[in-house]
Scaffold this motif. Structure first.
Motif, mmCIF file in Angstrom:
data_model
loop_
_atom_site.group_PDB
_atom_site.id
_atom_site.type_symbol
_atom_site.label_atom_id
_atom_site.label_comp_id
_atom_site.label_asym_id
_atom_site.label_seq_id
_atom_site.Cartn_x
_atom_site.Cartn_y
_atom_site.Cartn_z
ATOM 1 N N HIS A 1 0.860 -1.180 0.000
ATOM 2 C CA HIS A 1 0.000 0.000 0.000
ATOM 3 C C HIS A 1 0.899 1.234 0.000
ATOM 4 O O HIS A 1 1.807 1.344 0.810
ATOM 5 N N LEU A 2 0.635 2.133 -0.939
ATOM 6 C CA LEU A 2 1.401 3.373 -1.035
ATOM 7 C C LEU A 2 0.477 4.567 -0.844
ATOM 8 O O LEU A 2 -0.596 4.636 -1.452
ATOM 9 N N ASP A 3 0.867 5.477 0.012
ATOM 10 C CA ASP A 3 0.189 6.760 0.186
ATOM 11 C C ASP A 3 1.087 7.822 -0.410
ATOM 12 O O ASP A 3 2.164 8.087 0.111
ATOM 13 N N LEU A 4 0.649 8.416 -1.502
ATOM 14 C CA LEU A 4 1.435 9.448 -2.167
ATOM 15 C C LEU A 4 0.782 10.800 -1.942
ATOM 16 O O LEU A 4 -0.447 10.904 -1.821
ATOM 17 N N LEU A 5 1.585 11.829 -1.906
ATOM 18 C CA LEU A 5 1.122 13.202 -1.685
ATOM 19 C C LEU A 5 0.243 13.291 -0.439
ATOM 20 O O LEU A 5 -0.837 13.859 -0.457
ATOM 21 N N GLY A 6 0.724 12.712 0.634
ATOM 22 C CA GLY A 6 0.005 12.791 1.898
ATOM 23 C C GLY A 6 -1.337 12.091 1.879
ATOM 24 O O GLY A 6 -2.253 12.486 2.576
ATOM 25 N N ASP B 1 10.239 2.710 -0.178
ATOM 26 C CA ASP B 1 11.629 3.178 -0.137
ATOM 27 C C ASP B 1 11.858 4.433 -0.970
ATOM 28 O O ASP B 1 12.696 5.256 -0.642
ATOM 29 N N ASN B 2 11.134 4.574 -2.083
ATOM 30 C CA ASN B 2 11.348 5.741 -2.940
ATOM 31 C C ASN B 2 10.137 6.670 -2.953
ATOM 32 O O ASN B 2 9.966 7.476 -3.848
ATOM 33 N N GLN B 3 9.314 6.588 -1.937
ATOM 34 C CA GLN B 3 8.084 7.356 -1.879
ATOM 35 C C GLN B 3 8.323 8.866 -1.806
ATOM 36 O O GLN B 3 7.632 9.640 -2.454
ATOM 37 N N ALA B 4 9.297 9.310 -1.048
ATOM 38 C CA ALA B 4 9.566 10.749 -0.925
ATOM 39 C C ALA B 4 9.962 11.345 -2.276
ATOM 40 O O ALA B 4 9.474 12.414 -2.659
ATOM 41 N N GLY B 5 10.817 10.659 -3.003
ATOM 42 C CA GLY B 5 11.206 11.137 -4.328
ATOM 43 C C GLY B 5 10.036 11.123 -5.298
ATOM 44 O O GLY B 5 9.883 12.032 -6.121
ATOM 45 N N THR B 6 9.196 10.111 -5.180
ATOM 46 C CA THR B 6 8.005 10.024 -6.025
ATOM 47 C C THR B 6 7.062 11.175 -5.725
ATOM 48 O O THR B 6 6.522 11.799 -6.635
ATOM 49 N N ASP B 7 6.874 11.478 -4.447
ATOM 50 C CA ASP B 7 6.016 12.605 -4.064
ATOM 51 C C ASP B 7 6.517 13.911 -4.678
ATOM 52 O O ASP B 7 5.724 14.704 -5.192
ATOM 53 N N ARG B 8 7.828 14.139 -4.618
ATOM 54 C CA ARG B 8 8.391 15.369 -5.192
ATOM 55 C C ARG B 8 8.167 15.422 -6.702
ATOM 56 O O ARG B 8 7.822 16.469 -7.255
ATOM 57 N N ALA B 9 8.347 14.288 -7.371
ATOM 58 C CA ALA B 9 8.162 14.249 -8.824
ATOM 59 C C ALA B 9 6.699 14.482 -9.197
ATOM 60 O O ALA B 9 6.402 15.223 -10.149
ATOM 61 N N ILE B 10 5.778 13.886 -8.451
ATOM 62 C CA ILE B 10 4.352 14.078 -8.725
ATOM 63 C C ILE B 10 3.972 15.541 -8.495
ATOM 64 O O ILE B 10 3.264 16.141 -9.301
ATOM 65 N N GLN B 11 4.446 16.113 -7.405
ATOM 66 C CA GLN B 11 4.117 17.509 -7.110
ATOM 67 C C GLN B 11 4.670 18.431 -8.187
ATOM 68 O O GLN B 11 4.002 19.380 -8.603
ATOM 69 N N ALA B 12 5.866 18.156 -8.682
ATOM 70 C CA ALA B 12 6.439 18.967 -9.756
ATOM 71 C C ALA B 12 5.589 18.844 -11.024
ATOM 72 O O ALA B 12 5.341 19.849 -11.712
ATOM 73 N N ALA B 13 5.128 17.631 -11.333
ATOM 74 C CA ALA B 13 4.274 17.434 -12.508
ATOM 75 C C ALA B 13 2.947 18.176 -12.343
ATOM 76 O O ALA B 13 2.462 18.812 -13.283
ATOM 77 N N LEU B 14 2.363 18.112 -11.148
ATOM 78 C CA LEU B 14 1.102 18.821 -10.902
ATOM 79 C C LEU B 14 1.292 20.337 -10.984
ATOM 80 O O LEU B 14 0.440 21.044 -11.534
ATOM 81 N N ASN B 15 2.413 20.837 -10.462
ATOM 82 C CA ASN B 15 2.700 22.272 -10.571
ATOM 83 C C ASN B 15 2.840 22.697 -12.024
ATOM 84 O O ASN B 15 2.342 23.766 -12.419
ATOM 85 N N ALA B 16 3.494 21.871 -12.828
ATOM 86 C CA ALA B 16 3.645 22.178 -14.250
ATOM 87 C C ALA B 16 2.280 22.197 -14.946
ATOM 88 O O ALA B 16 2.011 23.071 -15.781
ATOM 89 N N LEU B 17 1.414 21.253 -14.581
ATOM 90 C CA LEU B 17 0.068 21.229 -15.153
ATOM 91 C C LEU B 17 -0.712 22.482 -14.773
ATOM 92 O O LEU B 17 -1.387 23.085 -15.616
ATOM 93 N N GLU B 18 -0.637 22.853 -13.517
ATOM 94 C CA GLU B 18 -1.353 24.052 -13.050
ATOM 95 C C GLU B 18 -0.864 25.279 -13.808
ATOM 96 O O GLU B 18 -1.672 26.125 -14.197
ATOM 97 N N ASN B 19 0.432 25.380 -14.027
ATOM 98 C CA ASN B 19 0.976 26.542 -14.757
ATOM 99 C C ASN B 19 0.595 26.524 -16.231
ATOM 100 O O ASN B 19 0.430 27.563 -16.839
ATOM 101 N N GLN B 20 0.474 25.325 -16.792
ATOM 102 C CA GLN B 20 0.125 25.188 -18.195
ATOM 103 C C GLN B 20 -1.325 25.571 -18.473
ATOM 104 O O GLN B 20 -1.647 26.146 -19.478
ATOM 105 N N PHE B 21 -2.183 25.213 -17.533
ATOM 106 C CA PHE B 21 -3.613 25.435 -17.760
ATOM 107 C C PHE B 21 -4.099 26.537 -16.865
ATOM 108 O O PHE B 21 -5.118 26.969 -16.763
#
Length: 123
Positions: A24-29, A103-123
């Motif tokens: 079970h993975l909890d991403l982005l809190g 094990d790599n959840q923190a890095g995944t969270d940062r990558a997802i947040q960066a992708a979401l920020n890019a989407l927000e800026n794009q639209f």
């Protein structure tokens, strides 16, 4: 290998089939939750989609486009929602293959947040 100069490879780890079951993975809190069992992944996401039927929060997009501006807005929300769907599909595939882990959840969270920020800026 001479045409590739001197390639260097980092450490490699082979995941046993045990690691792909019952995770079970909890991403982005907890905004994105992924459950993996027997190599199949299921996702629960609260990422907000733009709903054209709701006038609040989406620029007052009408149900049926009336002019070029309405058509452009409709295309933007479709692209945004499609991008979120694609992001979630990618996360599901990576989780099912065992690439995403606690094990790599923190890095995944940062990558997802960066992708979401890019989407927000794009639209």
């Amino acid at each position: 290998m001479e045409e590739y100069d001197e390639p260097h490879f980092g450490p490699c780890h082979v995941a046993s089939s045990d690691t792909l079951a019952g995770r079970h993975l909890d991403l982005l809190g907890g905004q994105i939750q992924i459950d993996v069992d027997e190599g199949a992944a299921n996702i629960t996401s609260v990422l907000q989609r733009i709903d054209p039927s709701e006038p609040d929060g989406n620029g007052g997009i009408q149900q049926e486009p009336c002019d070029d501006e309405d058509v452009d807005e409709r295309e933007n929300w479709r692209a945004y929602n499609g991008a979120l769907d694609g992001l979630e599909s990618l996360l599901l595939a990576l989780a099912a293959e065992g690439v995403l882990s606690v094990d790599n959840q923190a890095g995944t969270d940062r990558a997802i947040q960066a992708a979401l920020n890019a989407l927000e800026n794009q639209f």
